[in-house]
Design a protein around this motif. Structure first.
Motif, PDB file in Angstrom:
ATOM      1  N   ARG A 121       0.825  -1.206   0.000  1.00  0.00           N
ATOM      2  CA  ARG A 121       0.000   0.000   0.000  1.00  0.00           C
ATOM      3  C   ARG A 121       0.861   1.258   0.000  1.00  0.00           C
ATOM      4  NH1 ARG A 121      -3.002  -1.508   3.701  1.00  0.00           N
ATOM      5  NH2 ARG A 121      -2.146  -0.422   5.509  1.00  0.00           N
ATOM      6  N   ALA A 122       1.957   1.235   0.778  1.00  0.00           N
ATOM      7  CA  ALA A 122       2.850   2.392   0.807  1.00  0.00           C
ATOM      8  C   ALA A 122       3.502   2.617  -0.550  1.00  0.00           C
ATOM      9  CB  ALA A 122       3.916   2.194   1.886  1.00  0.00           C
ATOM     10  N   ALA A 123       3.968   1.533  -1.186  1.00  0.00           N
ATOM     11  CA  ALA A 123       4.587   1.660  -2.500  1.00  0.00           C
ATOM     12  C   ALA A 123       3.580   2.123  -3.544  1.00  0.00           C
ATOM     13  CB  ALA A 123       5.205   0.330  -2.910  1.00  0.00           C
ATOM     14  N   SER A 124       2.366   1.611  -3.456  1.00  0.00           N
ATOM     15  CA  SER A 124       1.327   2.020  -4.400  1.00  0.00           C
ATOM     16  C   SER A 124       1.003   3.502  -4.249  1.00  0.00           C
ATOM     17  CB  SER A 124       0.070   1.174  -4.180  1.00  0.00           C
ATOM     18  OG  SER A 124      -1.006   1.623  -4.976  1.00  0.00           O
ATOM     19  N   GLY A 125       0.890   3.968  -3.003  1.00  0.00           N
ATOM     20  CA  GLY A 125       0.592   5.380  -2.784  1.00  0.00           C
ATOM     21  C   GLY A 125       1.704   6.300  -3.239  1.00  0.00           C
ATOM     22  N   ALA A 126       2.950   5.802  -3.217  1.00  0.00           N
ATOM     23  CA  ALA A 126       4.092   6.610  -3.652  1.00  0.00           C
ATOM     24  C   ALA A 126       4.341   6.508  -5.148  1.00  0.00           C
ATOM     25  CB  ALA A 126       5.347   6.186  -2.891  1.00  0.00           C
ATOM     26  N   GLY A 127       3.523   5.717  -5.859  1.00  0.00           N
ATOM     27  CA  GLY A 127       3.711   5.563  -7.294  1.00  0.00           C
ATOM     28  C   GLY A 127       4.832   4.618  -7.663  1.00  0.00           C
ATOM     29  N   GLU A 128       5.317   3.830  -6.716  1.00  0.00           N
ATOM     30  CA  GLU A 128       6.385   2.870  -6.985  1.00  0.00           C
ATOM     31  C   GLU A 128       5.757   1.547  -7.440  1.00  0.00           C
ATOM     32  OE1 GLU A 128       9.606   3.455  -6.894  1.00  0.00           O
ATOM     33  OE2 GLU A 128       9.360   5.542  -6.225  1.00  0.00           O
ATOM     34  N   ALA A 170      -6.657  -7.511  -0.431  1.00  0.00           N
ATOM     35  CA  ALA A 170      -6.212  -6.145  -0.176  1.00  0.00           C
ATOM     36  C   ALA A 170      -4.876  -5.873  -0.863  1.00  0.00           C
ATOM     37  CB  ALA A 170      -6.097  -5.910   1.332  1.00  0.00           C
ATOM     38  N   CYS A 171      -3.956  -6.831  -0.792  1.00  0.00           N
ATOM     39  CA  CYS A 171      -2.659  -6.669  -1.461  1.00  0.00           C
ATOM     40  C   CYS A 171      -2.840  -6.528  -2.966  1.00  0.00           C
ATOM     41  CB  CYS A 171      -1.752  -7.854  -1.153  1.00  0.00           C
ATOM     42  SG  CYS A 171      -1.304  -8.054   0.587  1.00  0.00           S
ATOM     43  N   LEU A 172      -3.671  -7.412  -3.540  1.00  0.00           N
ATOM     44  CA  LEU A 172      -3.874  -7.379  -4.985  1.00  0.00           C
ATOM     45  C   LEU A 172      -4.579  -6.097  -5.422  1.00  0.00           C
ATOM     46  CD1 LEU A 172      -4.885 -11.104  -5.541  1.00  0.00           C
ATOM     47  CD2 LEU A 172      -2.705 -10.029  -6.126  1.00  0.00           C
ATOM     48  N   ASN A 173      -5.562  -5.663  -4.657  1.00  0.00           N
ATOM     49  CA  ASN A 173      -6.255  -4.423  -5.002  1.00  0.00           C
ATOM     50  C   ASN A 173      -5.308  -3.235  -5.007  1.00  0.00           C
ATOM     51  OD1 ASN A 173      -9.023  -4.688  -5.691  1.00  0.00           O
ATOM     52  ND2 ASN A 173      -9.467  -5.332  -3.598  1.00  0.00           N
ATOM     53  N   ASP A 174      -4.420  -3.163  -4.007  1.00  0.00           N
ATOM     54  CA  ASP A 174      -3.472  -2.041  -3.950  1.00  0.00           C
ATOM     55  C   ASP A 174      -2.495  -2.090  -5.115  1.00  0.00           C
ATOM     56  OD1 ASP A 174      -4.496  -0.866  -1.640  1.00  0.00           O
ATOM     57  OD2 ASP A 174      -3.335  -2.178  -0.321  1.00  0.00           O
TER      58      ASP A 174
END
Length: 343
Positions: free
Chosen positions: A251-258, A282-286
């Motif tokens: 989720r953190a990487a997804s929010g940072a665009g990584e 949840a992991c797959l959705n993020d």
């Protein structure tokens, strides 16, 4: 009947509430997120303890022993503090939750794993990543409490909320190495990192002297009516990442665009041989949401196809219910043999 009025019966003598009654009330406050009421009850318990201190009789007087027992049973124990802190954490009130930590030390008690995990949970709710790292890397080792995977996941959640995705990954790497048993070298200094420093030093060299000798309530089991189980408190023998820890980092990487980092973490979970780290929805959705934001629909499709090939199948309906996922995937005709694997 003689006509005489019967004498009124004396009112029943109700027992005075003891620390167990207060503990049950505090647990109810935690369940209902009534943090202000929880702190009020804790103050009343502390006031009752200070106004009726336990006596030290010289002789074996039954009355004196009864007074001592009554005074000691009204002294707040660690379960009461943990339940009050849990109420603050669940209500998103990280400041009063952390203020209870030095109060525990002043009361002559030693914070345990449940105490620190609850404080870390409060930091996570408020995005207080600096304070979370101070608790994890300094205060817990100072009190001889080894962090478990719940501790690390809560600290990573605080970093994720604050946008500190790189620190989140550092904590995941620590978990891969089995955690740490001593203080680290990445603890922020200054006001953001000072959680127990001043009060701990006043209580005796890092907060140990008063707590080591006093009642510890080591596991705090049952102190919050079962609600404390969510913040840990079990055995701290081995520490390793779990699905929740990976999920926070994804989720953190997804929010940072990584995007590549998020996909790499999902792939690492899928390669795990025991099958205990398979990514959940949840992991797959993020990860899919990260692909959608970067316009990488093909990567999202490949991610879902890999997830569908695993034993047990995939709840595709739940995964594709979000608008972000539908935009990432576009119109897809899934093969019939793949659909049969979906449960």
């Amino acid at each position: 009947p003689t006509g005489r009025a019967s004498a009124p019966r004396p009112a029943p003598r109700l027992p005075k509430p003891d620390v167990h009654c207060f503990g049950a009330a505090l647990a109810a406050c935690a369940s209902g997120r009534r943090w202000e009421l929880a702190l009020e009850l804790l103050d009343k318990l502390a006031s009752a303890s200070s106004s009726n201190p336990p006596s030290r009789p010289e002789g074996p007087s039954e009355e004196s022993r009864g007074e001592e027992e009554e005074g000691s049973c009204l002294r707040p124990n660690l379960r009461c503090f943990n339940a009050a802190m849990h109420a603050c954490a669940r209500a998103g009130r990280w400041k009063p939750a952390l203020l209870l930590l030095p109060a525990i030390v002043r009361a002559g008690l030693k914070p345990d794993l449940v105490t620190f995990n609850t404080a870390l949970h409060a930091c996570a709710r408020g995005g207080q990543w600096g304070r979370a790292l101070a608790l994890l890397r300094r205060d817990m080792p100072n009190f001889g409490v080894k962090p478990d995977v719940v501790s690390y996941t809560a600290a990573m959640s605080a970093c994720e909320v604050a946008g500190e995705w790189e620190t989140c990954l550092e904590l995941l790497e620590e978990l891969r190495r089995g955690g740490r048993g001593a203080g680290g070298n990445c603890t922020p200094t200054g006001a953001a990192g000072d959680v127990l420093a001043a009060d701990g030093a006043a209580a005796g060299g890092g907060g140990r002297s008063a707590g080591e000798e006093a009642e510890t309530e080591a596991s705090a089991k049952g102190g919050a009516g079962g609600s404390m189980a969510a913040v840990g408190g079990g055995s701290a023998a081995a520490v390793a990442p779990d699905v929740a820890a990976f999920g926070v980092c994804i989720r953190a990487a997804s929010g940072a665009g990584e995007v590549d980092l998020a996909l790499g973490l999902v792939a690492e979970m899928q390669r795990e041989e025991s099958g205990l780290l398979q990514p959940d929805l949840a992991c797959l959705n993020d990860a899919v949401a990260a692909c959608e934001r970067s316009g990488r629909g093909a990567a999202a499709v490949a991610l879902l196809e890999a997830a569908m090939r695993r034993p047990g199948g995939l709840d595709l309906t739940s995964l594709t219910c979000s608008a972000a996922t539908r935009r990432a995937l576009g119109p897809i005709s899934w093969p019939a043999e793949s659909i049969t694997r979906v449960r």
